[in-house]
Design a protein around this motif. Sequence first.
Motif, short mmCIF file in Angstrom:
data_model
loop_
_atom_site.label_atom_id
_atom_site.label_comp_id
_atom_site.label_asym_id
_atom_site.label_seq_id
_atom_site.Cartn_x
_atom_site.Cartn_y
_atom_site.Cartn_z
N LYS A 1 -6.06 -3.28 9.87
CA LYS A 1 -6.96 -4.40 9.58
C LYS A 1 -7.59 -4.23 8.19
N VAL A 2 -8.08 -3.01 7.95
CA VAL A 2 -8.71 -2.74 6.66
C VAL A 2 -7.70 -2.95 5.52
N LEU A 3 -6.48 -2.41 5.71
CA LEU A 3 -5.48 -2.53 4.66
C LEU A 3 -5.09 -3.99 4.43
N VAL B 1 0.81 -1.22 0.00
CA VAL B 1 0.00 0.00 0.00
C VAL B 1 0.85 1.27 0.00
N LEU B 2 2.14 1.16 0.25
CA LEU B 2 3.01 2.33 0.33
C LEU B 2 2.76 3.31 -0.82
N GLY B 3 2.42 4.55 -0.46
CA GLY B 3 2.15 5.56 -1.49
C GLY B 3 0.71 5.53 -1.99
N ARG B 4 -0.04 4.54 -1.55
CA ARG B 4 -1.42 4.35 -1.99
C ARG B 4 -2.24 3.94 -0.78
N GLU B 5 -2.01 4.62 0.34
CA GLU B 5 -2.61 4.16 1.59
C GLU B 5 -4.10 4.44 1.62
N GLY B 6 -4.55 5.43 0.84
CA GLY B 6 -5.98 5.70 0.75
C GLY B 6 -6.50 6.65 1.82
N SER B 7 -5.82 6.75 2.97
CA SER B 7 -6.24 7.71 3.99
C SER B 7 -5.04 8.05 4.85
N ALA B 8 -5.15 9.15 5.58
CA ALA B 8 -4.03 9.59 6.40
C ALA B 8 -3.78 8.63 7.55
#
Lengths: 304, 501
Positions: B114-116, B102-109
């Motif tokens: 768990k969600v990721l 997800v690095l760089g594409r985390e989707g939220s601050a």
Amino acid sequence: MDFVIALLGATLRIFTPILLAALGETLIERAGILNLGIEGTMLLSAFSGFVVAQLSGSLWLGLSAALLTGILLCVFMGLLSVTLGLNQHVAGLGITLLASGLALFSFRILYGGSSTPPSLERSFAQLALFKGTALEPIFSQYGITYIALLLVPILGWLLMHTSFGLRLRSVGENPEAADIAGLNVYWVRYQALIVGGALMGLAGAYLSLAQLGAFTHGMVNGRGWVAIAIVIFGNWQPSKVFYGALLFGFLQALQLRLQAQGIPLPYEALLALPYIITIIILALAGRNASYPAALLKAYRREGA
Amino acid sequence: MPIPFLSIKNLSKRFGSLSANEAISLELYPAEVLALLGENGAGKTTLTKMLYGIYQPDEGELILAGSPVRFRSPADAIRHGIGFVSQHFSLVPSFTVAENVVLGREGSALLNKKVLNDKVRQTAEHFGLALDPTSLIRDLSVGEQQRVEILKSLYRNCQLLILDEPTAVLTPQDVDKLFETLRNLQNQGLSVIIITHKLEEAIAISQRVAVLRLGKLVGVEQTQNTNAKALAKLMVGRDSVPVTRNEQHHQEKTTVLAAKGLTVKDKRGLTTLDNVTLELHAGEVLGIAGVAGNGQTELVDILTGMLKPEKGQVLLAGKTLDLGNTRAFEVAGVGRIPEDRLKGVIADLSVAENLTLEHIPQFSKTGHLNAKAIRQEAENLITTFQIKAKPNDKTRTLSGGNIQKIILARTLSKNPSAVIAAQPTRGLDIGATNFVHEQLLAQKERGAGVLLLSEDLDEVLRLSDRILVIYGGKIVGEFMAAEAELETLGLLMAGSKDVAA
Ligand SMILES: Nc1ncnc2c1ncn2[C@@H]1O[C@H](COP(=O)(O)OP(=O)(O)OP(=O)(O)O)[C@@H](O)[C@H]1O
Ligand SMILES: [Mg+2]
């Protein structure tokens, strides 16, 4: 009992600037930059905060100036070591020399060679918690101390539980991986420098605007270097850095008390004591130091 | 004719005076696998790096879905649906699988682990990649790390996935798994560019093959209309002849290198090498066959003095060697061709420096280096070993095959009495592979003992006189190469116990 209470109060006063500086350095090092400019950054921040507060009569303006100075010097560090890719040791030491020189030189120009250092009419007031209890003397501290204490869990959380922290750690561990993943490595490193610089500025402000209400040449007195050692032995973790700073502050406070009480030991030995014991304990506690893998390495995209 | 997903138009890239890519034009279609072939240094990696924004082309342009694009950084390429898995993995070892993905594409601050983890798990399952999002990269096998790299690109919704020599580091089983994944991706409409040196692989997985030679595109073929021989000819520009082994075996058996009861435990206390005893004779190639991770790395490290085992001894010509002392092994006459090429050289030093590194005393009097002698020696070795480089080139800029030649030159020029060759041809093209084989056989002819560790069973069979099979840190079988059967070897390598060895 009074002795212990007074000791703990003094511990918190001594530990605050070191903790702030060490936390700032932690963030910056986790992004892969060793900032040896810390000592000079603290001094120039303390100075600019003092001057602005004195000229404007506003402590808050002074505080802002100190923060800004910290940020600017760390951005300058970024310019040298991130953008230009210079050796981090050289860049950092250069900044310390430059900032210290600038502080002392400006001080001379503004205040001449006056033997009594100028002081502020009013410095930040202390904020007492637990009023009326036995703890009151311990928690009669400046606001900045409480901020510093709050920052420990906040920064730990920021590093481990936010995307900002993830990105910051990634450029400190493997900038190439971060680049390939689509991050702007330079920008992430600058962000770390900006936040870290603000903390170093706050450390300087604590010295001149709160604790002393004045500026003197030797006011930082190696605290920056101590902070760097604490970051290393604290394994680059805010919580362990906190314990390290607390330990050093405590030993320093103890040493001062013992000196005041006229212990039959040479005072040089007492002076050295906090440094020696802190290093021994922290070295034992953090022996499997896991330093950020890309520390000291400037990132360049190959063949570009 | 379908519309191309990406058109490459006249792309050129120069490094100084060297033309790494020259006016390359190529079209890529959706739902197709294109194999990119070429010898070491032909410019394959360079081309793909331009497609991912790592290198900037000097000339030419890219046209994506009809409009010209420019990738100034990987971020640009990702935004346009390009995914890239580089020859050397770029993962953060201390992060989990999910964190790397997800690095760089985390989707939220805020990171909701768990969600990721769930999101990453879902993507992995959707594309049939077996991975646990919560494991740390540094605990994963090479095959698993590669799956993470692929997942990273898929998580970013890539439409074109570029893989630079993905099979070079994989076991045959993992290669099968990878190809299954790629076919799956193709069925979902993705285009894939795969670089490989193994022609059979290219033929097995691709619909089209593009061949580079010395920076130029020399041919694009429909895979079904070509064959390995024709492709090899296209790559090298002439017919290539594989080396043949001299079948006559040395009769007398002088032992040059002997290992006795070698036992190693890893950090977790697991036995990685279990009481291994072997003898390497003069004038033989002793092959060690085994799937990666069965103790080969430890064995090589011990036999070259890099690792001190818990138990056991190593003897060279009857004399006990000081275990864990690299220098002692080297002086005694053990030559090392390491598994990880980049660790075998110092990438930032020049070719000449790397070539002479291990014989410094020979070139220095009173601590002062004789630059002229070093240059002379380097030039000799460059000629003898056909290294495509000049003495002053930075080693970092050489292609994989040429770096390997530097290591060979440095090691073999000292006439070692035992040569430990670990994966000596990994990632090398046909020409370079043949060259390495010739050199190893020449060592054997000279009377040295050659210990060959390779995951490539064909290579082991082709070169060895005698073969040992290693599994789970133990030697589980011994064969004379002439009598060894592929099937038996394969079963032993996979840990099957029902084989009478
Ligand atoms: N960053 C660089 N600086 C200078 N020269 C380079 C650089 N990268 C590659 N080269 C040169 O460009 C040529 C092409 O290299 P490239 O890595 O693209 O080859 P390749 O086909 O991928 O080879 P291999 O199969 O060995 O990986 C080689 O001669 C190499 O030495
Ligand atoms: Mg390549």
